[in-house]
Design a protein around this motif. Structure first.
Motif, PDB file in Angstrom:
ATOM      1  N   TYR A  10       0.832  -1.208   0.000  1.00  0.00           N
ATOM      2  CA  TYR A  10       0.000   0.000   0.000  1.00  0.00           C
ATOM      3  C   TYR A  10       0.864   1.253   0.000  1.00  0.00           C
ATOM      4  O   TYR A  10       0.554   2.230  -0.658  1.00  0.00           O
ATOM      5  N   THR A 129     -15.190   2.478   5.860  1.00  0.00           N
ATOM      6  CA  THR A 129     -14.036   1.675   5.475  1.00  0.00           C
ATOM      7  C   THR A 129     -13.796   0.632   6.559  1.00  0.00           C
ATOM      8  O   THR A 129     -13.108   0.896   7.543  1.00  0.00           O
ATOM      9  N   PRO A 130     -14.383  -0.543   6.408  1.00  0.00           N
ATOM     10  CA  PRO A 130     -14.196  -1.549   7.453  1.00  0.00           C
ATOM     11  C   PRO A 130     -12.775  -2.098   7.509  1.00  0.00           C
ATOM     12  O   PRO A 130     -12.331  -2.569   8.544  1.00  0.00           O
ATOM     13  N   TYR A 131     -12.036  -2.016   6.392  1.00  0.00           N
ATOM     14  CA  TYR A 131     -10.651  -2.497   6.382  1.00  0.00           C
ATOM     15  C   TYR A 131      -9.777  -1.448   5.715  1.00  0.00           C
ATOM     16  O   TYR A 131     -10.130  -0.909   4.665  1.00  0.00           O
ATOM     17  N   HIS A 132      -8.661  -1.139   6.343  1.00  0.00           N
ATOM     18  CA  HIS A 132      -7.678  -0.247   5.735  1.00  0.00           C
ATOM     19  C   HIS A 132      -6.310  -0.874   5.953  1.00  0.00           C
ATOM     20  O   HIS A 132      -6.018  -1.373   7.052  1.00  0.00           O
ATOM     21  N   PRO A 133      -5.470  -0.864   4.934  1.00  0.00           N
ATOM     22  CA  PRO A 133      -4.156  -1.517   5.068  1.00  0.00           C
ATOM     23  C   PRO A 133      -3.296  -0.947   6.196  1.00  0.00           C
ATOM     24  O   PRO A 133      -2.454  -1.651   6.743  1.00  0.00           O
ATOM     25  N   PHE A 135      -4.041  -0.470   9.121  1.00  0.00           N
ATOM     26  CA  PHE A 135      -4.302  -1.187  10.367  1.00  0.00           C
ATOM     27  C   PHE A 135      -3.399  -2.409  10.504  1.00  0.00           C
ATOM     28  O   PHE A 135      -3.331  -3.004  11.577  1.00  0.00           O
ATOM     29  N   ASN A 136      -2.697  -2.774   9.444  1.00  0.00           N
ATOM     30  CA  ASN A 136      -1.763  -3.895   9.521  1.00  0.00           C
ATOM     31  C   ASN A 136      -0.457  -3.507  10.214  1.00  0.00           C
ATOM     32  O   ASN A 136       0.316  -4.379  10.598  1.00  0.00           O
ATOM     33  N   GLU A 141      -1.915   1.858  15.768  1.00  0.00           N
ATOM     34  CA  GLU A 141      -2.982   2.015  16.758  1.00  0.00           C
ATOM     35  C   GLU A 141      -2.762   3.240  17.641  1.00  0.00           C
ATOM     36  O   GLU A 141      -3.690   3.741  18.265  1.00  0.00           O
ATOM     37  N   TRP A 181      -0.877  -4.880   1.936  1.00  0.00           N
ATOM     38  CA  TRP A 181      -2.315  -4.833   1.631  1.00  0.00           C
ATOM     39  C   TRP A 181      -3.078  -5.681   2.541  1.00  0.00           C
ATOM     40  O   TRP A 181      -3.197  -6.495   3.071  1.00  0.00           O
TER      41      TRP A 181
END
Length: 181
Positions: A10, A129-133, A135-136, A141, A181
């Motif tokens: 990403y 946006t339930p998923y965003h890269p 957050f990996n 956080e 990703w």
């Protein structure tokens, strides 16, 4: 896992310890020609939006479109109802007596602008946006509490995985991470 049509990552994320260093890094990255930048901070940083190239938004045009559609719809419905569909001759006034249409037209203008503002804001921000890269990344956080991040996205024409990583490491960040990703 590599998906078809997407770059392998990403982007590259750099964490900075204070606002001045983040602002300086964003200005340096923008000056170096990177255009697909994004910054994440818990508090507003003066000048950061200009530094990352966030100069304008399309939201005013979306709201204006909603207001215009509301006004035209409100006026048109009343005109159609009183002059075409159910014409009543009241006191000899013309059927299209527009001063009587103003309150409803105004209310539908405000309603149209409000609805377009809410849904336009959600659409322009890509929400929900339930998923965003990002957050990996483990340290991300802390973006809502104390950490300051600058991300150069892989869709940037100047993006080169190794060169961009070296570039960000040269800006004296606390940490640099590749965003999968």
């Amino acid at each position: 896992m590599k998906r078809a049509g997407r770059p392998p990552i990403y982007g590259i994320l750099a964490e900075f310890e204070d606002r001045e260093r983040l602002l300086e890094a964003a200005q340096t990255a923008s000056g170096a020609g990177y255009r697909a930048l994004d910054a994440y901070t818990p508090l507003p940083v003066e000048g950061l939006s200009d530094a990352i190239g966030f100069h304008h938004t399309r939201l005013p045009w979306v709201v204006f479109t909603g207001a215009a559609l509301g006004a035209l719809g409100g006026f048109g419905m009343q005109l159609y109802a009183s002059a075409v569909h159910y014409p009543l001759n009241i006191g000899g006034r013309p059927l299209n007596s527009w001063p009587a249409f103003i309150p409803i037209t105004f209310e539908l203008t405000v309603l149209g602008a409000s609805l377009f503002a809410v849904f336009g804001l959600l659409a322009l921000n890509g929400l929900p946006t339930p998923y965003h890269p990002l957050f990996n990344v483990d340290r991300f956080e802390f973006a809502s509490r104390e950490a300051l991040f600058l991300c150069i996205k892989s869709k940037d024409p100047k993006f080169d995985r190794a060169a961009t990583r070296r570039f960000l490491e040269g800006l004296r960040p606390h940490e640099v991470s590749e965003v999968e990703w």
